[in-house]
Design a protein around this motif. Structure first.
Motif, PDB file in Angstrom:
ATOM      1  N   ALA A  79       0.848  -1.184   0.000  1.00 23.00           N
ATOM      2  CA  ALA A  79       0.000   0.000   0.000  1.00 23.00           C
ATOM      3  C   ALA A  79       0.884   1.234   0.000  1.00 23.00           C
ATOM      4  CB  ALA A  79      -0.931  -0.002   1.209  1.00 23.00           C
ATOM      5  N   TYR A  80       0.284   2.356  -0.399  1.00 20.51           N
ATOM      6  CA  TYR A  80       1.035   3.595  -0.546  1.00 20.51           C
ATOM      7  C   TYR A  80       0.524   4.626   0.458  1.00 20.51           C
ATOM      8  CZ  TYR A  80       1.802   1.324  -5.082  1.00 20.51           C
ATOM      9  OH  TYR A  80       2.103   0.422  -6.073  1.00 20.51           O
ATOM     10  N   TYR A  81       1.455   5.282   1.143  1.00 20.33           N
ATOM     11  CA  TYR A  81       1.110   6.217   2.210  1.00 20.33           C
ATOM     12  C   TYR A  81       1.631   7.611   1.847  1.00 20.33           C
ATOM     13  CZ  TYR A  81       0.431   1.796   4.639  1.00 20.33           C
ATOM     14  OH  TYR A  81       0.025   0.523   4.978  1.00 20.33           O
ATOM     15  N   PRO A  82       0.779   8.479   1.317  1.00 21.74           N
ATOM     16  CA  PRO A  82       1.246   9.802   0.871  1.00 21.74           C
ATOM     17  C   PRO A  82       1.912  10.625   1.956  1.00 21.74           C
ATOM     18  CG  PRO A  82      -0.919   9.334  -0.048  1.00 21.74           C
ATOM     19  CD  PRO A  82      -0.622   8.234   0.923  1.00 21.74           C
ATOM     20  N   LEU A 119      -0.859  12.861  -7.203  1.00 24.00           N
ATOM     21  CA  LEU A 119      -1.562  13.993  -7.789  1.00 24.00           C
ATOM     22  C   LEU A 119      -2.773  13.523  -8.587  1.00 24.00           C
ATOM     23  CD1 LEU A 119       1.484  16.145  -8.959  1.00 24.00           C
ATOM     24  CD2 LEU A 119      -0.107  16.680  -7.104  1.00 24.00           C
ATOM     25  N   GLY A 120      -2.654  12.373  -9.243  1.00 30.04           N
ATOM     26  CA  GLY A 120      -3.806  11.809  -9.946  1.00 30.04           C
ATOM     27  C   GLY A 120      -4.942  11.490  -8.996  1.00 30.04           C
ATOM     28  N   ALA A 121      -4.599  10.991  -7.805  1.00 26.51           N
ATOM     29  CA  ALA A 121      -5.630  10.721  -6.808  1.00 26.51           C
ATOM     30  C   ALA A 121      -6.306  12.011  -6.362  1.00 26.51           C
ATOM     31  CB  ALA A 121      -5.020   9.995  -5.609  1.00 26.51           C
ATOM     32  N   VAL A 122      -5.517  13.070  -6.142  1.00 24.83           N
ATOM     33  CA  VAL A 122      -6.102  14.362  -5.764  1.00 24.83           C
ATOM     34  C   VAL A 122      -7.057  14.843  -6.846  1.00 24.83           C
ATOM     35  CG1 VAL A 122      -5.585  16.798  -5.313  1.00 24.83           C
ATOM     36  CG2 VAL A 122      -4.163  15.014  -4.294  1.00 24.83           C
ATOM     37  N   VAL A 127      -8.341  12.110  -1.357  1.00 26.52           N
ATOM     38  CA  VAL A 127      -7.262  12.524  -0.459  1.00 26.52           C
ATOM     39  C   VAL A 127      -7.412  11.683   0.800  1.00 26.52           C
ATOM     40  CG1 VAL A 127      -6.180  14.424   0.782  1.00 26.52           C
ATOM     41  CG2 VAL A 127      -7.281  14.850  -1.419  1.00 26.52           C
ATOM     42  N   THR A 128      -6.762  10.526   0.804  1.00 26.27           N
ATOM     43  CA  THR A 128      -6.909   9.556   1.891  1.00 26.27           C
ATOM     44  C   THR A 128      -5.547   9.237   2.485  1.00 26.27           C
ATOM     45  OG1 THR A 128      -6.762   7.743   0.291  1.00 26.27           O
ATOM     46  CG2 THR A 128      -8.966   8.497   0.895  1.00 26.27           C
ATOM     47  N   THR A 129      -5.568   8.539   3.614  1.00 27.19           N
ATOM     48  CA  THR A 129      -4.304   8.170   4.249  1.00 27.19           C
ATOM     49  C   THR A 129      -3.537   7.155   3.417  1.00 27.19           C
ATOM     50  OG1 THR A 129      -5.189   6.303   5.529  1.00 27.19           O
ATOM     51  CG2 THR A 129      -5.376   8.499   6.500  1.00 27.19           C
ATOM     52  N   THR A 130      -4.272   6.340   2.629  1.00 34.26           N
ATOM     53  CA  THR A 130      -3.660   5.167   2.018  1.00 34.26           C
ATOM     54  C   THR A 130      -4.243   4.909   0.640  1.00 34.26           C
ATOM     55  OG1 THR A 130      -3.641   4.244   4.261  1.00 34.26           O
ATOM     56  CG2 THR A 130      -2.987   2.779   2.476  1.00 34.26           C
ATOM     57  N   LEU A 131      -3.368   4.535  -0.302  1.00 30.71           N
ATOM     58  CA  LEU A 131      -3.790   4.068  -1.622  1.00 30.71           C
ATOM     59  C   LEU A 131      -3.390   2.603  -1.740  1.00 30.71           C
ATOM     60  CD1 LEU A 131      -2.602   7.097  -3.791  1.00 30.71           C
ATOM     61  CD2 LEU A 131      -4.958   6.564  -3.143  1.00 30.71           C
ATOM     62  N   ILE A 132      -4.364   1.738  -1.990  1.00 33.52           N
ATOM     63  CA  ILE A 132      -4.110   0.299  -2.049  1.00 33.52           C
ATOM     64  C   ILE A 132      -4.229  -0.180  -3.490  1.00 33.52           C
ATOM     65  CG2 ILE A 132      -4.874  -1.989  -1.280  1.00 33.52           C
ATOM     66  CD1 ILE A 132      -5.913   1.003   0.734  1.00 33.52           C
ATOM     67  N   PRO A 133      -3.156  -0.689  -4.094  1.00 36.93           N
ATOM     68  CA  PRO A 133      -3.236  -1.204  -5.462  1.00 36.93           C
ATOM     69  C   PRO A 133      -4.134  -2.446  -5.526  1.00 36.93           C
ATOM     70  CG  PRO A 133      -0.961  -0.862  -4.786  1.00 36.93           C
ATOM     71  CD  PRO A 133      -1.793  -0.772  -3.556  1.00 36.93           C
ATOM     72  N   VAL A 134      -4.976  -2.499  -6.545  1.00 31.63           N
ATOM     73  CA  VAL A 134      -5.876  -3.650  -6.702  1.00 31.63           C
ATOM     74  C   VAL A 134      -5.824  -4.186  -8.129  1.00 31.63           C
ATOM     75  CG1 VAL A 134      -7.461  -3.129  -4.835  1.00 31.63           C
ATOM     76  CG2 VAL A 134      -7.808  -2.047  -7.059  1.00 31.63           C
ATOM     77  N   LEU A 147      -9.911  10.124   9.004  1.00 29.61           N
ATOM     78  CA  LEU A 147      -9.576  11.097   7.969  1.00 29.61           C
ATOM     79  C   LEU A 147      -8.156  11.610   8.176  1.00 29.61           C
ATOM     80  CD1 LEU A 147     -12.887  13.170   7.878  1.00 29.61           C
ATOM     81  CD2 LEU A 147     -12.062  11.614   6.107  1.00 29.61           C
ATOM     82  N   PRO A 148      -7.422  11.889   7.101  1.00 29.90           N
ATOM     83  CA  PRO A 148      -6.017  12.286   7.258  1.00 29.90           C
ATOM     84  C   PRO A 148      -5.867  13.740   7.675  1.00 29.90           C
ATOM     85  CG  PRO A 148      -6.611  12.288   4.940  1.00 29.90           C
ATOM     86  CD  PRO A 148      -7.806  11.737   5.678  1.00 29.90           C
ATOM     87  N   SER A 149      -4.787  13.999   8.389  1.00 28.25           N
ATOM     88  CA  SER A 149      -4.400  15.378   8.683  1.00 28.25           C
ATOM     89  C   SER A 149      -3.152  15.782   7.913  1.00 28.25           C
ATOM     90  CB  SER A 149      -4.128  15.539  10.183  1.00 28.25           C
ATOM     91  OG  SER A 149      -3.008  14.763  10.578  1.00 28.25           O
ATOM     92  N   ASP A 150      -2.372  14.815   7.433  1.00 25.63           N
ATOM     93  CA  ASP A 150      -1.073  15.125   6.840  1.00 25.63           C
ATOM     94  C   ASP A 150      -0.848  14.537   5.448  1.00 25.63           C
ATOM     95  OD1 ASP A 150      -1.034  12.555   7.811  1.00 25.63           O
ATOM     96  OD2 ASP A 150       0.727  12.797   9.076  1.00 25.63           O
ATOM     97  N   THR A 151      -1.913  14.044   4.809  1.00 24.99           N
ATOM     98  CA  THR A 151      -1.756  13.512   3.448  1.00 24.99           C
ATOM     99  C   THR A 151      -1.390  14.614   2.460  1.00 24.99           C
ATOM    100  OG1 THR A 151      -3.132  11.539   3.703  1.00 24.99           O
ATOM    101  CG2 THR A 151      -3.054  12.527   1.518  1.00 24.99           C
ATOM    102  N   LEU A 152      -2.102  15.735   2.490  1.00 19.68           N
ATOM    103  CA  LEU A 152      -1.766  16.836   1.586  1.00 19.68           C
ATOM    104  C   LEU A 152      -0.371  17.375   1.874  1.00 19.68           C
ATOM    105  CD1 LEU A 152      -5.106  18.838   1.322  1.00 19.68           C
ATOM    106  CD2 LEU A 152      -3.852  17.760  -0.559  1.00 19.68           C
ATOM    107  N   LEU A 153       0.012  17.382   3.134  1.00 13.05           N
ATOM    108  CA  LEU A 153       1.362  17.801   3.489  1.00 13.05           C
ATOM    109  C   LEU A 153       2.388  16.912   2.801  1.00 13.05           C
ATOM    110  CD1 LEU A 153       3.305  19.518   5.214  1.00 13.05           C
ATOM    111  CD2 LEU A 153       2.938  17.892   7.085  1.00 13.05           C
TER     112      LEU A 153
END
Length: 457
Positions: A79-82, A119-122, A127-134, A147-153
């Motif tokens: 998984a990916y953690y922005p 950026l594609g996700a945005v 704008v989530t804590t995690t992107l999971i490849p499927v 909900l994330p507080s630091d994903t955009l950061l």
């Protein structure tokens, strides 16, 4: 995937993003299977090696041509953690940490791919804590555990790192190319980033306590941050990350400061002073306004240091006083560290957690020592000394880094976190990662603390 609601995505974006209840259920199943299988099937490779051998292996692993995204390591690699691009990966393009021209190209390639995917996700409204490849080019956006507080950061930090790739002296021509690509991506996605930052600002809610008023991101419910399994509301780190997001957004030309301040209903300086007054009302930084504790040290968490070029301005005398008081409480409290070391725990006591985390990883974000948070602690100590013109904390910063060096060689890799006995953290359900991609940040701060590189190429 037909039963999963798909977020709109322009046709020229190669990735497709999904969200919703059904998508989250799929993501949860994938994540649970991955973490459990990693715990019981991963072979242990913990033989001690020299720091340069371990670093070579880590860079070849983290930036392998087969990687699709910059990740920590198993079990997180599925998984990916922005947020990690602000907390854990801010120096992957530091020329002093790059081993060769080939290594530079690999790092730039992977950072570019990662930032473009985020950026594609945005752009898709995710704008989530995690992107999971499927599947090929398909990703689910899910929030762990709120909900994330630091994903955009993190996303802004990734863009910023690309744009600034050529600002430090470097023998690698590819750095200039990375800077151009980063600027092109920023120009392409500026509108979507501005909208997301404005939405974050609009989500803040009024909070009043102890005769003080502020606006916070987690008044009604916890928000996720790098220390994301903690279940408290009204946390310093989540709100410091939001403030840092606004600063980076303005610095990159994504947000207009006056427009942002109109949404906030106050100037950024007033907003920060409100946060400092509220969380620092006792003369040190309280981790959470939602916790009842008996001693000052029990009300502090190491993530108060926030991220590089984040919340703290340690050229400011008042901020230095708060930072020093908090730091001195940590240094003086034996329960805050692994005995006879300079490995500091996230907190002196284990935090309030959700039921599943109390069972599976009881001290994951409490009485466990994260090298990366310790590295940031050391770096803020150096910021303090630079801002004050003193040598107050340099010796402590160096000791922190020396002990991380020793733990890395002893455990056969740069660890995600250490247990109370100084070994790799593991429970019946979870084993910490060997955090290959976090290693460059350690080298950067080492050079700053000692005035010389740890490893010479």
């Amino acid at each position: 995937m037909s039963s999963i609601s798909e977020a709109p995505s322009p046709s020229h974006i190669e990735h497709r993003f999904y969200r919703g209840v059904a998508a989250t259920c799929v993501a949860n199943c994938l994540q649970a299977a991955n973490f459990l299988s990693d715990r019981f099937l991963r072979k242990s490779h913990s033989s001690a090696s020299t720091i340069d051998e371990l670093y070579l292996h880590s860079m070849n692993s983290a930036f392998s041509a087969q990687e699709a995204f910059l990740v920590t390591g198993a079990p997180h690699a599925s998984a990916y953690y922005p947020r990690d691009f602000a907390w854990f990966y801010p120096d992957v393009l530091d020329p002093e940490t790059v081993m060769s021209s080939e290594d530079a190209v690999r790092r730039i390639r992977l950072l570019e791919k990662s930032v473009r995917l985020m950026l594609g996700a945005v752009r898709s409204g995710i704008v989530t804590t995690t992107l999971i490849p499927v599947g090929s080019g398909r990703h689910i956006g899910a929030n762990y555990f709120a909900l994330p507080s630091d994903t955009l950061l993190g996303i802004l930090a990734g863009v910023e790192q690309l744009i600034g790739a050529d600002r430090r002296p470097s023998p690698y021509a590819a750095m200039a190319d990375a800077a151009r690509v980063g600027q092109m991506m920023l120009d392409e996605y500026r509108g979507e980033l501005k909208t997301s930052v404005s939405e974050l600002a609009s989500s803040l809610e009024p909070y009043e306590a102890h005769g003080m008023t502020s606006i916070l991101c987690d008044v009604g419910a916890p928000r996720s941050a790098a220390t994301d399994t903690r279940a408290e509301r009204l946390r310093f780190v989540t709100n410091a990350s939001v403030y840092a997001t606004f600063l980076r957004s303005i610095a990159l030309g994504v947000s207009d400061q006056r427009e942002l301040e109109t949404i906030l209903g106050r100037t950024l300086q007033d907003y920060k002073q409100e946060l400092l007054a509220l969380f620092g009302r006792n003369g040190y930084i309280t981790h959470s306004l939602d916790c009842n504790v008996t001693t000052p040290a029990s009300s502090i968490a190491l993530d108060f240091v926030n991220v590089q070029r984040g919340f703290w301005d340690l050229k400011n005398q008042n901020e230095r006083a708060l930072f020093a008081a908090t730091t001195d409480l940590i240094l003086a409290e034996p329960r805050f560290r692994i005995p006879n070391t300079f490995h500091f725990f996230v907190s002196a006591e284990n935090p309030r957690k959700k039921f599943i985390h109390r069972i599976a990883t009881p001290s994951y974000q409490g009485r466990s020592a994260w090298p990366t948070f310790n590295v940031e602690f050391a770096d803020r100590m150096l910021d303090y000394d630079e801002g004050s013109g003193t040598e107050t904390y340099r010796s402590s910063a160096r000791e922190i880094l020396r002990h991380i060096h020793n733990a890395t060689e002893t455990n056969g890799g740069y660890q995600e976190l250490l247990s109370e006995d100084g070994l790799q953290y593991r429970t019946w359900a979870y084993r910490g990662a060997v955090a290959h991609s976090w290693f460059p940040r350690f080298l950067t701060v080492w050079s700053r603390a000692f005035g010389r590189p740890l490893i010479k190429w």
